[in-house]
Every structure is written in C-alpha cells, then in structure tokens.
Write a protein that holds these residues in place. Sequence first.
Motif, short mmCIF file in Angstrom:
data_model
loop_
_atom_site.label_atom_id
_atom_site.label_comp_id
_atom_site.label_asym_id
_atom_site.label_seq_id
_atom_site.Cartn_x
_atom_site.Cartn_y
_atom_site.Cartn_z
N VAL A 242 0.84 -1.20 0.00
CA VAL A 242 0.00 0.00 0.00
C VAL A 242 0.88 1.25 0.00
CG1 VAL A 242 -1.65 1.34 1.36
CG2 VAL A 242 -2.02 -1.10 1.02
N LEU A 243 1.95 1.23 0.77
CA LEU A 243 2.86 2.38 0.77
C LEU A 243 3.54 2.56 -0.59
CD1 LEU A 243 4.52 2.17 4.29
CD2 LEU A 243 3.21 4.08 3.37
N LEU A 244 3.92 1.47 -1.23
CA LEU A 244 4.52 1.58 -2.56
C LEU A 244 3.52 2.12 -3.58
CD1 LEU A 244 6.59 -1.72 -2.61
CD2 LEU A 244 7.48 0.61 -2.57
N GLY A 245 2.28 1.65 -3.49
CA GLY A 245 1.24 2.21 -4.36
C GLY A 245 0.99 3.68 -4.05
N GLY A 246 1.02 4.02 -2.78
CA GLY A 246 0.86 5.42 -2.39
C GLY A 246 2.00 6.29 -2.91
N ALA A 247 3.20 5.76 -2.93
CA ALA A 247 4.34 6.51 -3.49
C ALA A 247 4.11 6.82 -4.96
CB ALA A 247 5.63 5.72 -3.30
N LEU A 248 3.56 5.86 -5.69
CA LEU A 248 3.26 6.11 -7.10
C LEU A 248 2.16 7.15 -7.26
CD1 LEU A 248 3.44 2.46 -8.42
CD2 LEU A 248 4.94 4.35 -9.07
N LEU A 249 1.16 7.10 -6.39
CA LEU A 249 0.09 8.10 -6.46
C LEU A 249 0.61 9.49 -6.11
CD1 LEU A 249 -2.82 6.03 -4.91
CD2 LEU A 249 -2.51 6.66 -7.31
N VAL A 250 1.50 9.58 -5.14
CA VAL A 250 2.10 10.87 -4.80
C VAL A 250 2.94 11.38 -5.97
CG1 VAL A 250 3.83 11.96 -3.31
CG2 VAL A 250 2.06 10.53 -2.32
N ALA A 251 3.65 10.48 -6.64
CA ALA A 251 4.43 10.88 -7.81
C ALA A 251 3.53 11.45 -8.89
CB ALA A 251 5.22 9.69 -8.34
N GLY A 252 2.39 10.81 -9.12
CA GLY A 252 1.45 11.33 -10.11
C GLY A 252 0.90 12.69 -9.72
N ARG B 145 3.50 15.00 -19.65
CA ARG B 145 2.77 15.06 -18.39
C ARG B 145 1.58 14.10 -18.37
NH1 ARG B 145 1.55 20.73 -15.75
NH2 ARG B 145 3.76 20.54 -15.39
N PRO B 146 0.72 14.07 -19.41
CA PRO B 146 -0.42 13.14 -19.34
C PRO B 146 -0.02 11.68 -19.26
CG PRO B 146 -0.77 14.78 -21.06
CD PRO B 146 0.62 14.95 -20.57
N VAL B 147 1.02 11.29 -19.98
CA VAL B 147 1.46 9.90 -19.96
C VAL B 147 2.05 9.55 -18.60
CG1 VAL B 147 3.10 8.26 -20.96
CG2 VAL B 147 1.83 9.80 -22.44
N ASP B 148 2.85 10.44 -18.04
CA ASP B 148 3.42 10.20 -16.71
C ASP B 148 2.32 10.06 -15.66
OD1 ASP B 148 6.04 10.20 -17.53
OD2 ASP B 148 6.43 12.28 -16.97
N VAL B 149 1.38 10.97 -15.66
CA VAL B 149 0.30 10.93 -14.66
C VAL B 149 -0.53 9.67 -14.82
CG1 VAL B 149 -1.82 12.06 -13.89
CG2 VAL B 149 0.22 13.43 -14.36
N LEU B 150 -0.85 9.30 -16.04
CA LEU B 150 -1.63 8.09 -16.28
C LEU B 150 -0.88 6.85 -15.80
CD1 LEU B 150 -4.15 6.79 -17.61
CD2 LEU B 150 -2.78 6.58 -19.68
N CYS B 151 0.40 6.75 -16.09
CA CYS B 151 1.18 5.58 -15.67
C CYS B 151 1.33 5.52 -14.15
CB CYS B 151 2.54 5.59 -16.34
SG CYS B 151 2.48 5.24 -18.10
N TYR B 152 1.70 6.64 -13.54
CA TYR B 152 1.85 6.66 -12.08
C TYR B 152 0.53 6.31 -11.40
CZ TYR B 152 6.44 9.00 -12.34
OH TYR B 152 7.74 9.31 -12.56
N ALA B 153 -0.55 6.93 -11.85
CA ALA B 153 -1.85 6.70 -11.20
C ALA B 153 -2.34 5.27 -11.42
CB ALA B 153 -2.88 7.70 -11.73
N ALA B 154 -2.20 4.76 -12.63
CA ALA B 154 -2.69 3.41 -12.92
C ALA B 154 -1.93 2.37 -12.10
CB ALA B 154 -2.55 3.11 -14.42
N PHE B 155 -0.61 2.45 -12.11
CA PHE B 155 0.17 1.48 -11.34
C PHE B 155 -0.06 1.63 -9.84
CE2 PHE B 155 3.12 1.31 -15.14
CZ PHE B 155 2.72 0.03 -15.51
#
Length: 96
Positions: free
Chosen positions: A38-48, A67-77
């Motif tokens: 959950v923390l690793l997933g949260g790190a990706l969400l914070v990155a997005g 920017r859109p591709v980065d946000v989509l990838c960070y948020a999806a993962f």
Amino acid sequence: MAGIRTRLPVYAPVMLVMLIAAAGMVRVLTQHWREGAVLLGGALLVAGLLRILLPVDRVGLLAIRSRPVDVLCYAAFGVVMTALAVTITRGSFDFG
C-alpha cells in the motif's frame, strides 16, 4: 505559490517519493507485505500528484515522458498496486 516553487529544490519531489517507497520496502522486508505494498502504491500516487502540480522545471526525475502519460502511468500502477494489496486476503508468503 510561485515563491514556494522557486525555493523548492529540483530533487525534493523525487526524494519525497523515494522516502515513501523506502518506508514501503521496510514494511515488506519486515513481513508486513500488505502495508508495504500500500505504501509503494501510495508513493506512485504521490508521484502522479506531484507530476500534475509542479512545473516541468521543478518536477525533476519524475518527468519521464509527457505530463499526461506520466500521470496516467503513475496513477494506474499506484491504484492497481494498492487495490491488489487491499483485496488479497488468502494465504501468505510463509515458505517454511
């Protein structure tokens, strides 16, 4: 808000994400894999979120593609990793 952006070091956003990810890895290595995931997933969400909010010259190493591709990838993962960690309830990684 422009004053905050100009004083923010370029490495600060990626360091924040890395600190959260490191905390997640510590939890995984101490046999609390769900909390760590959950923390690793949260790190990706914070990155997005940081990728959305910060300008290109202040986002540092979090900017990989557009920017859109980065946000989509960070948020999806981030969502997938968090959802998997929360929904897996059976079994453990105990091999002994």
